[in-house]
Design an enzyme around this catalytic site. Structure first.
Site, PDB file in Angstrom:
ATOM      1  N   MET A   1      -8.541  37.724 -10.191  1.00 47.56           N
ATOM      2  CA  MET A   1      -7.636  38.729  -9.649  1.00 47.56           C
ATOM      3  C   MET A   1      -6.529  39.097 -10.423  1.00 47.56           C
ATOM      4  SD  MET A   1      -7.550  41.541  -7.693  1.00 47.56           S
ATOM      5  CE  MET A   1      -8.512  41.441  -6.016  1.00 47.56           C
TER       6      MET A   1
ATOM      7  N   PHE B   1      10.413   5.047   5.067  1.00 46.21           N
ATOM      8  CA  PHE B   1       9.047   5.125   4.206  1.00 46.21           C
ATOM      9  C   PHE B   1       8.467   6.263   5.120  1.00 46.21           C
ATOM     10  CE2 PHE B   1       4.766   4.145   3.637  1.00 46.21           C
ATOM     11  CZ  PHE B   1       4.716   4.269   2.383  1.00 46.21           C
ATOM     12  N   GLN B   2       8.053   7.049   4.349  1.00 43.51           N
ATOM     13  CA  GLN B   2       7.282   8.351   4.814  1.00 43.51           C
ATOM     14  C   GLN B   2       7.771   9.020   6.031  1.00 43.51           C
ATOM     15  OE1 GLN B   2       2.817   6.889   5.350  1.00 43.51           O
ATOM     16  NE2 GLN B   2       2.674   7.381   3.041  1.00 43.51           N
TER      17      GLN B   2
ATOM     18  N   GLU C   1      -4.941  16.414   3.941  1.00 45.94           N
ATOM     19  CA  GLU C   1      -4.801  17.050   5.181  1.00 45.94           C
ATOM     20  C   GLU C   1      -4.645  18.624   5.170  1.00 45.94           C
ATOM     21  OE1 GLU C   1      -3.337  14.823   3.600  1.00 45.94           O
ATOM     22  OE2 GLU C   1      -2.758  13.050   5.061  1.00 45.94           O
TER      23      GLU C   1
END
Length: 579
Positions: free
Chosen positions: A483, A121-122, A59
């Site tokens: 860097m 859940f989730q 995502e």
């Protein structure tokens, strides 16, 4: 149902159908996302609608793709995710868009409304998580609110100072049905007034300050690009002769090859540009926010200069640097109103003074080094600019290569450089470039990434393969987190803690995903290999094996004065002179 996915005005729809119809009404043609339990009703309905869905591999990639699409097109990018981990995986991409003022709408699924607060859940309170990094966010648990909320979200994302908006929609709201109410009336929100206008009195005062200044400099920031104000800025400069320095995100907002262009300012800007800023008597800051990477030590920053800040967001004015005059409003509108009040002026003595500050900058340039068979990243950037004639869209990751790109790839046009400025997000480049590909299907696109950052989102090579898109990828491979290594060399006595980096064989990695992989180890191989990449169908990855312990010069150390810069070591200068 009509060809554009709309059904009769009085027909009942599910909340899931309303989501897609609302997006179509906002002229959305592509979304980037990943399905899951709480967003499944929406994913089931998308099959009915003419919106192209790009299936990402993570995502975070969806958020960066929506961001890259928005930066390349100037339109609102859209990311889709499910609840819980799907939603929280968007967070880095949302924060990146927030700091760089990118218009984006994220739609997330949420557990059923009766389960909210039960640690289902989730389940995650994604609006609470994203409250500090969104321009606004919503939880929608009523199917009757979906259409109006999405409309408001797009209005907020694109109006005023753009930014990301999140809409979290419960699963039961997606499954419920209603006859939606579509409105064509202007969106009005209590307390939200994004349209600021500069007063005539302030414009006249600005004109007087510009007329009386002897050593003025214009700062061109991201606001110039975002507001499509590049033509007006060029007109402003050609009328006044005032030189222009740019921020990282402002590159391309003013033509880099124009005689009045000074180049990039700040931590890795040219030394003489920063010195000129310290000697200036007037700074015209256009669409920039005086980031610490631009100013260095605030106590000694441009102490001789009066400052005028052209800024859309009133909250940014006097936040970092106190200014003498604030011009609040869209920078394009402000420039258009200010131009007739300005007179032609002669900046030749000031430009001559600036040119005299260049000193030995030219001979310290790494391009002046004698060719000894080694390949430096700066060589790659310069050659890419030359070969592509500066016309490609370049999407960079974050690190040394980002600064070398800014120094050696000259951007003459806006929206040709896409990079994470404020948040400095490693892993940004590859997914953002995929998003840009959908916005600019006919243009040449190059990803420039380090070997470290590229591995953070390398899984999106699969997305590029599934979509069958053409982008070119240049990995600047120096075997370090470059860097950080540079800072360790300069400020930690060369103790390279956790920065040496072992990477996979990038050529084989590309081939494993169905792409073409190439490798370059010598400068004489650059031109032929880049030409091969450009002419090869499909995505091509080039692994550039560059000098390992090179550093980005010049550099202002953190907390140092802007003019107190670390320059490229003198032995290189002596070698160049000997040549």
């Amino acid at each position: 149902m009509s060809a554009d996915g709309r059904v009769g005005a009085d027909a009942r729809r599910t909340g899931a159908q309303i989501i897609w119809e609302a997006l179509i009404r906002e002229e959305v043609k592509v979304v980037f996302g990943y399905p899951g339990g709480a967003i499944m009703p929406a994913y089931d309905s998308i099959l009915q609608y003419p919106i192209h869905h790009v299936l990402v591999r993570h995502e975070q990639g969806a958020a960066h793709m929506a961001d890259g699409y928005a930066r390349a097109s100037g339109e609102v990018g859209v990311a889709i995710a499910t609840s819980g981990p799907g939603a929280t995986n968007l967070v880095t991409g949302i924060a990146t868009a927030m700091l760089d003022s990118v218009p984006m709408v994220c739609i997330t699924g949420q557990v059923n409304s009766k389960l909210i607060g039960s640690d289902a859940f989730q389940e995650t309170d994604i609006t609470g998580v994203t409250l500090p990094i969104t321009k606004h966010n919503y939880v929608v648990s009523d199917v009757n609110k979906i259409a109006s909320t999405i409309r408001e979200a797009f209005y907020i994302a694109r109006s005023g100072r753009p930014g990301p908006v999140l809409v979290d929609i419960t699963k039961d709201a997606q499954q419920a049905t209603t006859v939606p109410v579509w409105s064509d009336e202007p969106v009005r929100l209590p307390g939200y007034r994004p349209d600021h206008r500069t007063s005539v009195e302030d414009l006249e005062r600005a004109a007087e300050m510009i007329a009386s200044a002897k050593r003025p400099i214009i700062f061109a920031g991201h606001g110039i690009v975002r507001a499509e104000a590049t033509r007006l800025l060029l007109e402003f400069v050609e009328k006044t002769g005032i030189p222009v320095a740019t921020t990282l995100l402002g590159l391309g907002g003013f033509p880099a090859t124009h005689p009045a262009s000074l180049g990039m300012m700040g931590m890795h800007g040219e030394a003489w540009v920063n010195q000129a800023i310290q000697e200036a008597d007037l700074l015209l800051a256009l669409g920039m926010r005086f980031d610490d990477r631009v100013t260095g030590n605030l106590k000694n920053y441009a102490v001789h200069a009066k400052k005028i800040h052209f800024e859309l967001d009133p909250a940014e004015i006097n936040k970092n640097v106190r200014v003498d005059l604030r011009l609040v409003g869209d920078v394009k509108d402000t420039l258009r109103a200010l131009l007739p009040k300005l007179s032609s002026r002669n900046c030749k003595p000031w430009m001559e003074r600036i040119n005299s500050m260049k000193g030995d900058s030219a001979v310290r340039d790494i391009q002046k080094m004698p060719h000894d068979g080694r390949l430096f990243a700066a060589h790659v950037m310069h050659d890419l600019w030359r070969i592509t004639e500066g016309k490609a869209i370049v999407v960079t990751d974050v690190g040394q290569h980002q600064m070398w790109e800014a120094q050696y790839y000259k951007h003459d046009h806006p929206r040709k450089l896409i990079t994470s400025g404020g948040l400095g997000t490693m892993g940004f480049a590859l997914p953002a470039a995929i998003g840009a590909r959908f916005a600019k299907k006919e243009e040449e696109i190059w990803v420039i990434a380090g070997d470290g950052g590229f591995q953070m989102t390398a899984c999106e090579l699969s997305t590029a393969a599934q979509e069958g898109i053409k982008i070119n990828i240049a990995i600047i491979n120096n075997g370090y987190l470059g860097m950080v290594r540079q800072w360790q060399e300069f400020f930690y006595d060369g103790r390279y803690s956790a920065t040496p980096l072992r990477s996979p064989d990038f050529v084989k990695l590309a081939e494993a995903h169905g792409h073409t992989g190439l490798r370059v180890t010598k400068r004489e191989e650059v031109e032929e290999t880049v030409a091969r990449a450009r002419s090869t169908p499909g995505t091509v990855l080039i692994d550039f094996r560059v000098e390992q312990e090179d550093s980005v010069y010049p550099m202002v150390a953190a907390g140092a004065d802007l003019h107190d810069m670390i320059r490229r070591p003198s032995p290189i200068v002596e070698t160049a002179d000997d040549e």
